[in-house]
Enzyme design. Sequence first.
Site, PDB file in Angstrom:
ATOM      1  N   LYS A 146      43.057  -3.839  51.402  1.00  0.00           N
ATOM      2  CA  LYS A 146      42.168  -2.694  51.174  1.00  0.00           C
ATOM      3  C   LYS A 146      42.997  -1.408  51.252  1.00  0.00           C
ATOM      4  O   LYS A 146      42.803  -0.472  50.468  1.00  0.00           O
ATOM      5  CB  LYS A 146      41.043  -2.699  52.202  1.00  0.00           C
ATOM      6  CG  LYS A 146      39.889  -1.765  51.872  1.00  0.00           C
ATOM      7  CD  LYS A 146      40.081  -0.349  52.361  1.00  0.00           C
ATOM      8  CE  LYS A 146      38.857   0.507  52.068  1.00  0.00           C
ATOM      9  NZ  LYS A 146      39.026   1.898  52.544  1.00  0.00           N
ATOM     10  N   HIS A 165      42.674  10.365  61.229  1.00  0.00           N
ATOM     11  CA  HIS A 165      41.273  10.561  60.838  1.00  0.00           C
ATOM     12  C   HIS A 165      40.681  11.750  61.581  1.00  0.00           C
ATOM     13  O   HIS A 165      39.946  12.543  61.007  1.00  0.00           O
ATOM     14  CB  HIS A 165      40.456   9.303  61.135  1.00  0.00           C
ATOM     15  CG  HIS A 165      40.682   8.228  60.117  1.00  0.00           C
ATOM     16  ND1 HIS A 165      40.091   6.993  60.183  1.00  0.00           N
ATOM     17  CD2 HIS A 165      41.434   8.191  59.016  1.00  0.00           C
ATOM     18  CE1 HIS A 165      40.474   6.259  59.160  1.00  0.00           C
ATOM     19  NE2 HIS A 165      41.300   6.969  58.439  1.00  0.00           N
ATOM     20  N   GLU A 202      37.187   9.046  50.299  1.00  0.00           N
ATOM     21  CA  GLU A 202      37.575   8.801  51.704  1.00  0.00           C
ATOM     22  C   GLU A 202      38.678   9.761  52.159  1.00  0.00           C
ATOM     23  O   GLU A 202      39.727   9.857  51.506  1.00  0.00           O
ATOM     24  CB  GLU A 202      38.064   7.347  51.835  1.00  0.00           C
ATOM     25  CG  GLU A 202      38.396   6.954  53.270  1.00  0.00           C
ATOM     26  CD  GLU A 202      38.830   5.485  53.389  1.00  0.00           C
ATOM     27  OE1 GLU A 202      38.387   4.640  52.588  1.00  0.00           O
ATOM     28  OE2 GLU A 202      39.637   5.198  54.293  1.00  0.00           O
ATOM     29  N   ASP A 255      39.417   1.023  34.510  1.00  0.00           N
ATOM     30  CA  ASP A 255      38.472   0.030  35.025  1.00  0.00           C
ATOM     31  C   ASP A 255      39.016  -0.539  36.338  1.00  0.00           C
ATOM     32  O   ASP A 255      39.701  -1.559  36.363  1.00  0.00           O
ATOM     33  CB  ASP A 255      38.287  -1.072  33.974  1.00  0.00           C
ATOM     34  CG  ASP A 255      37.230  -2.080  34.378  1.00  0.00           C
ATOM     35  OD1 ASP A 255      36.818  -2.093  35.554  1.00  0.00           O
ATOM     36  OD2 ASP A 255      36.825  -2.873  33.505  1.00  0.00           O
TER      37      ASP A 255
HETATM   38  C1  MEV Z   1      41.266   2.249  55.640  1.00  0.00           C
HETATM   39  O1  MEV Z   1      40.722   2.806  54.472  1.00  0.00           O
HETATM   40  C2  MEV Z   1      42.437   1.341  55.313  1.00  0.00           C
HETATM   41  C3  MEV Z   1      43.076   0.626  56.502  1.00  0.00           C
HETATM   42  O2  MEV Z   1      42.104  -0.142  57.211  1.00  0.00           O
HETATM   43  C4  MEV Z   1      44.154  -0.271  55.944  1.00  0.00           C
HETATM   44  C5  MEV Z   1      44.804  -1.187  56.965  1.00  0.00           C
HETATM   45  O3  MEV Z   1      44.172  -1.515  57.956  1.00  0.00           O
HETATM   46  O4  MEV Z   1      45.948  -1.593  56.688  1.00  0.00           O
HETATM   47  C6  MEV Z   1      43.648   1.615  57.491  1.00  0.00           C
END
Ligand code: MEV
Length: 440
Positions: A274, A388, A93, A290
């Site tokens: 995430k 991005h 990513e 892992d």
């Molecule tokens: C994207 O890979 C991760 C985000 O969505 C994390 C977040 O929203 O805190 C930008």
Amino acid sequence: MSDDKVHPLRLPRSSRLSGFYRQTPAQRRTRLVESRWLSAEEAEACASLAGFDEACADSMVENVIGLHGLPLGLALNFRVNGQERLVPMAVEEPSIIAAASYAARLCAEHGGFEVTADEPITTAQVQLLDVRSPAEAEAALRARFPELLVEANSHLGPMCARGGGVRELEVRVLDATTLVVHLHVDTRDAMGANLVNGLAEKMAPRFVALSGGRAGLKILTNLADRRKVYVRASVPADALVSEGFADGGAVRDAILEAQRFAELDPYRAVTHNKGVMNGVDGVLVACGNDWRAVEAGAHAWAARSGVYRPLTTWRAGEDGALRGLLEMPLATSTVGGAARTHPGVLRALKLAGVSGALDLAGLAAAAGLATNLAALKALSTEGIQKGHMALHARRVAAEAGAEGEWVAVVAEQLARERVYRPERAREILDEVRQRQGAVQ
Ligand code: MEV
């Protein structure tokens, strides 16, 4: 003569390699050699999958038909427990490595990341079924724990010799006829999955005899909550000032609102986490660990209260600084598995200067706190799309034929104009080339 003089690669080095992102991969490798992070041979090996061939792959998994690659990047600006560190990340990513480097630079203003970790305890479970009296069985097992501990350690000679071994036994009643016995094993620099699974199988008959039940599953738990890592960092409010956001205190408060959102709402907490795992997993994949086990444990830990919550906590300090803490289970290994067989993993561990499993866990967690901070700052100020789109602009520039340092020049112009069409990228490239020609 000092040790440093004998080993030039151990001289003090900085993880701040300014302009790194503008360079080509080959220039970056040269930079790593010049700044003594890698030897020339190691740098050369990074350029390809050197040493990782079909035979190597075939020895790792089943039904191999070829090799699969991922980009290997370096997150910069990391200072962990006072040491400058490069953080290798393997990830598909865009933005993650840039985000980690950016946030690490913010944290460096207050000394970087402070990491502590629990002992490397991996826990095996032995399920005991059809137990007629769980309470009596529990008491019988508990009464024999001291001798069971000695017996269990007798199966772990080499691990005990390395300073590890079984540290504790635990019994839990799960329902009217089911118990589970936990074997908590210090596995030192190993994740210890095979070791503790084997131990659980060896000890199960003893637990059966004492409980009067029958043995079910014998397997480790990935909820490695005795193997947690804690990372702290703080950022002075002034350092949070950025283009269009002149009040650092206001940026801090916006980040705290984002934190509160994650604390109130599991839908947001999952995405927040995430963002943490973006950093953690990138390091784990680069270092051949892992990451599925760590993911499973992290999310179970996040939900331990019965409500899914953020893994990080951000608060304002008395001095007005933004203070963050990441606390999570993080079982890592620097021996065995891919760390033994995959030459790219060995290079990544070397590049990161990893001294052992706890050190790797700390580095991965520091990357996780950094990617979380970068995401919260971007989301609560300019939004995530700007970063991005900057990366998208680089891709468009490269597709339009820009090479080397010109990729950044064309991409920056595209981002300034907020136009990301390949035709415009080609026009800009032509203009840049003409200007260059006129100068020469
Ligand atoms: C994207 O890979 C991760 C985000 O969505 C994390 C977040 O929203 O805190 C930008």
